[in-house]
Design a protein around this motif. Structure first.
Motif, mmCIF file in Angstrom:
data_model
loop_
_atom_site.group_PDB
_atom_site.id
_atom_site.type_symbol
_atom_site.label_atom_id
_atom_site.label_comp_id
_atom_site.label_asym_id
_atom_site.label_seq_id
_atom_site.Cartn_x
_atom_site.Cartn_y
_atom_site.Cartn_z
ATOM 1 N N PRO A 19 -4.506 1.825 -4.489
ATOM 2 C CA PRO A 19 -4.836 3.255 -4.402
ATOM 3 C C PRO A 19 -3.666 4.020 -3.770
ATOM 4 O O PRO A 19 -2.970 3.486 -2.931
ATOM 5 C CB PRO A 19 -6.055 3.276 -3.467
ATOM 6 C CG PRO A 19 -6.577 1.878 -3.444
ATOM 7 C CD PRO A 19 -5.427 0.989 -3.732
ATOM 8 N N ILE A 60 5.613 4.573 1.494
ATOM 9 C CA ILE A 60 6.119 5.845 2.032
ATOM 10 C C ILE A 60 6.903 5.597 3.317
ATOM 11 O O ILE A 60 7.835 6.322 3.641
ATOM 12 C CB ILE A 60 4.960 6.855 2.244
ATOM 13 C CG1 ILE A 60 5.480 8.289 2.158
ATOM 14 C CG2 ILE A 60 4.253 6.654 3.558
ATOM 15 C CD1 ILE A 60 5.755 8.769 0.770
ATOM 16 N N ASP A 90 0.851 -1.197 0.000
ATOM 17 C CA ASP A 90 0.000 0.000 0.000
ATOM 18 C C ASP A 90 0.878 1.235 0.000
ATOM 19 O O ASP A 90 2.087 1.149 0.230
ATOM 20 C CB ASP A 90 -0.864 0.025 1.277
ATOM 21 C CG ASP A 90 -1.940 -1.028 1.236
ATOM 22 O OD1 ASP A 90 -2.308 -1.520 2.324
ATOM 23 O OD2 ASP A 90 -2.401 -1.347 0.133
ATOM 24 N N PHE A 91 0.222 2.376 -0.177
ATOM 25 C CA PHE A 91 0.953 3.640 -0.151
ATOM 26 C C PHE A 91 1.627 3.834 1.214
ATOM 27 O O PHE A 91 2.727 4.355 1.323
ATOM 28 C CB PHE A 91 -0.002 4.802 -0.446
ATOM 29 C CG PHE A 91 0.667 5.992 -1.096
ATOM 30 C CD1 PHE A 91 -0.089 7.058 -1.560
ATOM 31 C CD2 PHE A 91 2.038 6.073 -1.251
ATOM 32 C CE1 PHE A 91 0.506 8.162 -2.172
ATOM 33 C CE2 PHE A 91 2.652 7.167 -1.852
ATOM 34 C CZ PHE A 91 1.872 8.217 -2.320
ATOM 35 N N SER A 92 0.965 3.406 2.282
ATOM 36 C CA SER A 92 1.550 3.558 3.610
ATOM 37 C C SER A 92 2.806 2.699 3.751
ATOM 38 O O SER A 92 3.784 3.111 4.366
ATOM 39 C CB SER A 92 0.543 3.200 4.702
ATOM 40 O OG SER A 92 0.013 1.923 4.453
#
Lengths: 673, 71
Positions: free
Chosen positions: A343, A266, A261-263
């Motif tokens: 996403p 990052i 995921d984006f989390s």
């Protein structure tokens, strides 16, 4: 700073301590290799390998494969595999990554971040050492290209040529190791050049000649160093390129492989950390979110014209605003792309995947973690240094850096508590595989082994006894699917034609072959065994170590070569064959009473040829995707079956040698005053 | 659109309005910090959203820096 350095090296030592072990290491993509295998490896780079399944070309990974076979063959006679892997893979990987990252970041903490983050530890732990090596060399490649930039002016200079050659050589080496990582590195380099040119206002006076020199130097050195696989690929043409493309990906595949995921991205957290089980994604570990907080707080320090980030020499090592923003953007872009089809704005990845040339190589979006690694290993040491200057006024204690090191060490606790397996968890070779290898290797005639569902990491293979991973070869996801395939009488004939003498039910040493809900299932293995026991056409030949490995013998199996009449019936004939290299066989067919077909049981590839005298016969596909050569002559036929691209590969290798000497000479002349 | 999305856009507009790069970065850090306990307590949807907002503010910080430089 000495205390900081000491702690950094201590963390390196703790993380990689397991590599000092006298035991070998294995991972999903790093198998244990017996001496009986290495003695059949090729010294000369080969674009084909016959010990895998029904044969496979190596166009997509020829460089790493060449190094793998060369070191295995040369040193396998005198060194055990455990030493070969450490001396020629693990230690060079570690040394190159630390040195390379230090060259770019000019900070040992930067090196630590680059070398011990969860992404690279998962890559290394899983055994993807080719990817890891290319990852390791990336910062050096970047720095060498950054070093060229001061000389990219309207006037050409000797220094420009000299540095362009050096950078080109480093990039060429990275392409040789892994094209995908080299592609990403090239992307960062192009971005950097455009960024700097824009910032220096040079867009109006574009230094076309200098840029052309850099581009041509890189292109020339890259092509020269990689000729041994580029030339054969060109010879094979579209089908060869398609074969390489097929190795990479489709949109469906890329969607499936979008685990992060984006989390995750990052936070610079690999989604499979720490157990590295394929497809098993863990809940977000919030403690990792301090990493991006540190990295992106660097934006707060923008505004000063030049900021010291370490380095002793003058302008080197100083961070400018544009450089800082560049690395921030690299990190953000990397984090965005590494999440793949997840996403946010997932359509962008789809657009890139289907439209940008070469992007379809990134079926696995986690490759973009390279950008995050590059970014964070530059930004975080910068922030730590700035904070140390502001906060620590007590005798250069570098308190913030020390706290960060404690935090980083804590994040890596799965490594030093033994939760990260694979290459970080050496174990003795299981005795059942030693016994199996001895049993198979002592049989000198050709046959294949058919592993259900696939060969274990300790499973034996060689040119004389290639191993077929049934699940991969048949594209079936489970052992039960393979069993259904075996029940079909037609497929029993297929096994015969493939030369399969033994069907092997392996000992699942990694717990990844017989799985239920991503956990090892003894029940599944027992059911598979029960079903194999029930097949009347199989004979249970042998079991090893109390049934951990069970070997079944098939009733009949063909040799690598046999003769068929034009109606497709096997003809009794005396054929002898001898494997010369990984891609060529000397075949003596003897006399034929009528035209016939020489069947060669490797997977069909139009590049196989049979040469007898000055007559060359190209391979034609059989009904079951094997190779066949039409023999019209009736007198004694003796010749060579060979993989044609290998011949041009040798030419490419020679040209590479000449080219390297030429480039080396040119570099030397450039450096001479 | 959820409540937190509306809050995000309001804060974004305020930050753009006041043209403050450091405010953008601090808000980004704030949302990252806020997502930590949310992830810990398995409030995943909102936590993930907060990460997106943080990235949005970091990007805004960079954009505002460019405008600062132009001035």
């Amino acid at each position: 700073m000495k205390l900081v350095n000491l702690i950094v090296f201590s963390i390196f030592a703790v993380v990689f301590f397991s590599w000092v072990s006298p035991l070998p290491s294995v991972g999903q993509d790093w198998h244990y290799i017996f001496p009986e295998t290495t003695r059949e490896f090729s010294v000369v780079p080969s674009v084909y390998r016959s010990f895998v399944s029904l044969g496979q070309n190596t166009f997509g990974f020829a460089g790493v494969e060449a190094y793998y076979q060369f070191t295995g063959r040369i040193f396998g006679a005198i060194l055990p595999w455990v030493l070969i892997e450490k001396l020629f893979w693990f230690l060079p990987l570690l040394g190159i990554t630390i040195f390379s990252s230090y060259r770019l970041t000019k900070s040992l903490i930067g090196s630590l971040i680059y070398t011990t983050n969860t992404y690279v530890l998962m890559i290394i732990g899983g055994g993807q050492l080719g990817v890891a090596l290319a990852y390791g060399i990336a910062p050096l490649v970047l720095q060498l290209f950054f070093d060229i930039f001061p000389y990219v002016t309207k006037r050409l200079s000797r220094k420009l040529f000299e540095r362009a050659i050096l950078a080109g050589m480093a990039f060429a080496l990275q392409v040789l190791i892994d094209m995908r990582i080299a592609y990403l590195t090239a992307g960062i380099i192009v971005f950097w050049y455009l960024w700097e040119l824009f910032h220096l206002g040079m867009q109006k006076q574009f230094p076309f000649r200098s840029i052309s020199v850099v581009f041509l130097s890189v292109l020339l050195t890259t092509v020269v160093l990689n000729l041994f696989w580029i030339l054969p690929l060109l010879q094979v043409g579209i089908s060869g390129v398609a074969a390489v493309q097929h190795m990479y990906g489709s949109v469906v595949g890329a969607k499936f492989f979008s685990f992060a995921d984006f989390s995750n991205t990052i936070a610079f957290l690999h989604p499979n950390w720490p157990e590295n089980l394929f497809g098993k994604v863990y809940f977000m570990r919030s403690e990792f979110l301090l990493i991006p907080m540190l990295a992106f707080s660097s934006i707060l320090f923008l505004g000063r014209n030049r900021v010291d980030v370490g380095g002793k020499d003058g302008a080197e090592g100083k961070m400018t605003n544009s450089t800082l923003v560049f690395f921030v953007l690299v990190g953000l872009i990397g984090a965005f792309l590494a999440k793949g089809f997840n996403p946010l704005f997932e359509n962008v990845y789809q657009l890139f995947f289907t439209s940008v040339p070469g992007f379809s190589m990134f079926r696995d979006p986690t490759k973009f973690y390279l950008l995050i690694a590059i970014s964070y290993s530059v930004l975080i040491p910068f922030v730590l240094k700035m904070l140390d200057k502001r906060i620590t006024k007590i005798g250069h204690l570098h308190l913030v850096s020390l706290l960060f090191l404690m935090y980083w060490f804590t994040l890596l606790n799965p490594v030093w508590t033994g939760k990260v397996g694979g290459l970080f968890h050496p174990v003795p070779v299981p005795s059942e595989y030693i016994q199996l290898t001895s049993n198979l290797a002592n049989q000198k005639t050709f046959f294949r082994t058919f592993w259900i569902p696939q060969r274990d990491v300790y499973g034996f293979f060689s040119n004389t006894h290639p191993a077929i991973d049934s699940a991969s070869e048949l594209r079936i996801g489970s052992p039960s699917g393979v069993l259904v395939w075996l029940e079909n009488k037609k497929n029993q004939k297929t096994l015969e034609r493939w030369g399969v003498k033994y069907i092997i039910l392996p000992s699942d040493t990694q717990g990844t072959l017989f799985v239920e809900d991503r956990k090892y299932s003894q029940e599944q293995k027992d059911m598979t065994q029960k079903q194999l026991d029930s097949f009347p056409w199989l004979t249970k030949k042998q079991s090893f170590s109390g049934g951990k490995i069970i070997v079944y013998q098939t009733p009949k199996y063909n040799n690598r070569f046999w003769i068929e009449d034009l109606a497709g019936n096997t003809k009794e004939s005396f054929i002898s064959s001898k494997q010369e290299t990984g891609s060529s066989f000397i075949v003596d067919v003897g006399e034929l009473d009528s035209p016939a077909l020489l069947i060669f049981s490797e997977k069909y590839d139009p590049s196989w040829e049979f040469q007898s005298g000055d007559k060359i016969v190209k391979s034609k596909k059989t009904h079951d995707n094997l190779n066949s050569f039409f023999l019209s002559s009736q007198s004694a036929i003796k010749g060579t079956v060979y993989y044609a691209p290998q011949n041009i590969s040798i030419v490419g290798l020679s040209l590479t040698g000449i080219g390297l000497v030429g480039i080396g000479l040119l570099y030397y002349l450039m450096r001479r005053k | 659109m959820k409540g937190q999305d509306i809050l995000f856009f309001i804060l974004l507009l305020i930050t753009v309005g006041v043209h403050n790069r450091k405010l953008a970065v601090f808000l980004g850090l704030f949302f990252l910090a806020l997502s930590i306990p949310l992830f810990s307590f398995w409030v995943f949807f909102t936590a993930e959203r907060f990460v997106w907002y943080a990235v949005g503010f970091f990007c805004l910080g960079i954009i505002l820096f460019f405008f600062e430089r132009k001035k």
